[in-house]
Design a protein around this motif. Sequence first.
Motif, PDB file in Angstrom:
ATOM      1  N   LEU A 236       8.047   2.367   9.691  1.00  0.00           N
ATOM      2  CA  LEU A 236       7.581   1.779   8.557  1.00  0.00           C
ATOM      3  C   LEU A 236       6.988   2.816   7.525  1.00  0.00           C
ATOM      4  CD1 LEU A 236       5.383  -1.211   9.678  1.00  0.00           C
ATOM      5  CD2 LEU A 236       7.986  -1.265   9.245  1.00  0.00           C
ATOM      6  N   ARG A 237       7.488   2.919   6.169  1.00  0.00           N
ATOM      7  CA  ARG A 237       6.954   3.618   5.038  1.00  0.00           C
ATOM      8  C   ARG A 237       5.638   2.653   4.760  1.00  0.00           C
ATOM      9  NH1 ARG A 237      10.648   4.360   0.883  1.00  0.00           N
ATOM     10  NH2 ARG A 237       9.653   2.550  -0.108  1.00  0.00           N
ATOM     11  N   LEU A 238       4.520   3.408   4.640  1.00  0.00           N
ATOM     12  CA  LEU A 238       3.417   2.957   4.057  1.00  0.00           C
ATOM     13  C   LEU A 238       3.114   2.997   2.621  1.00  0.00           C
ATOM     14  CD1 LEU A 238       1.053   4.273   6.889  1.00  0.00           C
ATOM     15  CD2 LEU A 238       2.219   2.127   6.946  1.00  0.00           C
ATOM     16  N   ALA A 239       2.192   2.278   2.329  1.00  0.00           N
ATOM     17  CA  ALA A 239       2.058   2.156   0.750  1.00  0.00           C
ATOM     18  C   ALA A 239       1.639   3.615   0.095  1.00  0.00           C
ATOM     19  CB  ALA A 239       0.954   0.944   0.303  1.00  0.00           C
ATOM     20  N   ASN A 240       1.087   4.313   0.727  1.00  0.00           N
ATOM     21  CA  ASN A 240       0.879   5.685   0.140  1.00  0.00           C
ATOM     22  C   ASN A 240       1.994   6.683  -0.079  1.00  0.00           C
ATOM     23  OD1 ASN A 240      -1.632   6.256  -0.964  1.00  0.00           O
ATOM     24  ND2 ASN A 240      -2.351   7.505   0.971  1.00  0.00           N
ATOM     25  N   ALA A 241       2.998   6.308   0.482  1.00  0.00           N
ATOM     26  CA  ALA A 241       4.208   7.122   0.523  1.00  0.00           C
ATOM     27  C   ALA A 241       4.812   7.246  -1.130  1.00  0.00           C
ATOM     28  CB  ALA A 241       5.296   6.932   1.221  1.00  0.00           C
ATOM     29  N   THR A 242       5.224   8.570  -1.285  1.00  0.00           N
ATOM     30  CA  THR A 242       5.872   8.791  -2.736  1.00  0.00           C
ATOM     31  C   THR A 242       7.473   9.231  -2.415  1.00  0.00           C
ATOM     32  OG1 THR A 242       4.978  10.928  -3.079  1.00  0.00           O
ATOM     33  CG2 THR A 242       3.740   9.176  -3.877  1.00  0.00           C
ATOM     34  N   ALA A 243       8.099   9.661  -3.135  1.00  0.00           N
ATOM     35  CA  ALA A 243       9.661   9.922  -3.276  1.00  0.00           C
ATOM     36  C   ALA A 243       9.158  11.546  -2.598  1.00  0.00           C
ATOM     37  CB  ALA A 243      10.082   9.953  -4.420  1.00  0.00           C
ATOM     38  N   SER A 244       8.381  12.289  -2.972  1.00  0.00           N
ATOM     39  CA  SER A 244       8.174  13.780  -2.399  1.00  0.00           C
ATOM     40  C   SER A 244       7.125  13.791  -1.518  1.00  0.00           C
ATOM     41  CB  SER A 244       7.738  14.511  -3.988  1.00  0.00           C
ATOM     42  OG  SER A 244       6.442  14.016  -4.129  1.00  0.00           O
ATOM     43  N   ASN A 245       6.444  12.882  -1.101  1.00  0.00           N
ATOM     44  CA  ASN A 245       5.688  12.943   0.015  1.00  0.00           C
ATOM     45  C   ASN A 245       5.648  11.873   1.162  1.00  0.00           C
ATOM     46  OD1 ASN A 245       3.243  13.170   1.632  1.00  0.00           O
ATOM     47  ND2 ASN A 245       1.873  11.969   0.481  1.00  0.00           N
ATOM     48  N   THR A 246       6.888  11.905   1.901  1.00  0.00           N
ATOM     49  CA  THR A 246       7.276  10.846   2.630  1.00  0.00           C
ATOM     50  C   THR A 246       6.716  10.710   3.992  1.00  0.00           C
ATOM     51  OG1 THR A 246       9.060  12.331   3.358  1.00  0.00           O
ATOM     52  CG2 THR A 246       9.407  10.386   1.678  1.00  0.00           C
ATOM     53  N   ASN A 247       5.464  11.755   4.280  1.00  0.00           N
ATOM     54  CA  ASN A 247       4.849  11.664   5.358  1.00  0.00           C
ATOM     55  C   ASN A 247       3.880  10.612   5.695  1.00  0.00           C
ATOM     56  OD1 ASN A 247       2.719  12.057   3.571  1.00  0.00           O
ATOM     57  ND2 ASN A 247       2.085  14.044   4.684  1.00  0.00           N
ATOM     58  N   GLN A 248       4.137   9.539   4.940  1.00  0.00           N
ATOM     59  CA  GLN A 248       3.152   8.412   5.065  1.00  0.00           C
ATOM     60  C   GLN A 248       4.285   7.320   5.850  1.00  0.00           C
ATOM     61  OE1 GLN A 248       0.003   7.817   4.569  1.00  0.00           O
ATOM     62  NE2 GLN A 248       0.018   9.913   4.144  1.00  0.00           N
ATOM     63  N   ILE A 249       4.809   7.802   7.110  1.00  0.00           N
ATOM     64  CA  ILE A 249       5.870   6.973   7.667  1.00  0.00           C
ATOM     65  C   ILE A 249       5.275   6.791   9.188  1.00  0.00           C
ATOM     66  CG2 ILE A 249       8.071   6.942   8.675  1.00  0.00           C
ATOM     67  CD1 ILE A 249       9.227   8.251   6.126  1.00  0.00           C
ATOM     68  N   ILE A 250       5.299   5.560   9.819  1.00  0.00           N
ATOM     69  CA  ILE A 250       4.622   5.433  11.103  1.00  0.00           C
ATOM     70  C   ILE A 250       5.827   5.024  12.101  1.00  0.00           C
ATOM     71  CG2 ILE A 250       2.339   5.131  10.478  1.00  0.00           C
ATOM     72  CD1 ILE A 250       2.712   1.907  10.723  1.00  0.00           C
TER      73      ILE A 250
END
Length: 107
Positions: free
Chosen positions: A12-26
């Motif tokens: 899942l990509r979390l709500a905090n992710a952006t197109a340039s900051n995709t490290n919000q993936i679990i």
Amino acid sequence: MTCVGSITKATLRLANATASNTNQIIHLNERFEIVSLVGTLNKAPHLHICLSDKDGKTVGGHVISDLEVFTTAEIVIGECTGLQFTREMDDRTGFPELVISSRSEKV
């Protein structure tokens, strides 16, 4: 329109992710109940899921991949015959965003 069931794996990509900051993936690798699954189905499906763990705690986000069903996934799908769902890149968000048009219009 709705979905219930269970999974053993999800990315899942979390709500905090952006197109340039995709490290919000679990990456989830345990049994979860599907509490909700919503989105649109087209050439590029766009789904969001809410999952409940063994203690009833929930986690949710944009389904990226690896959605593996455990026992069942009861999915009810609705069709909007007069509408066309497509995605167009939005420079503001950095993501392809939903565009809804009449099927009679040229896309």
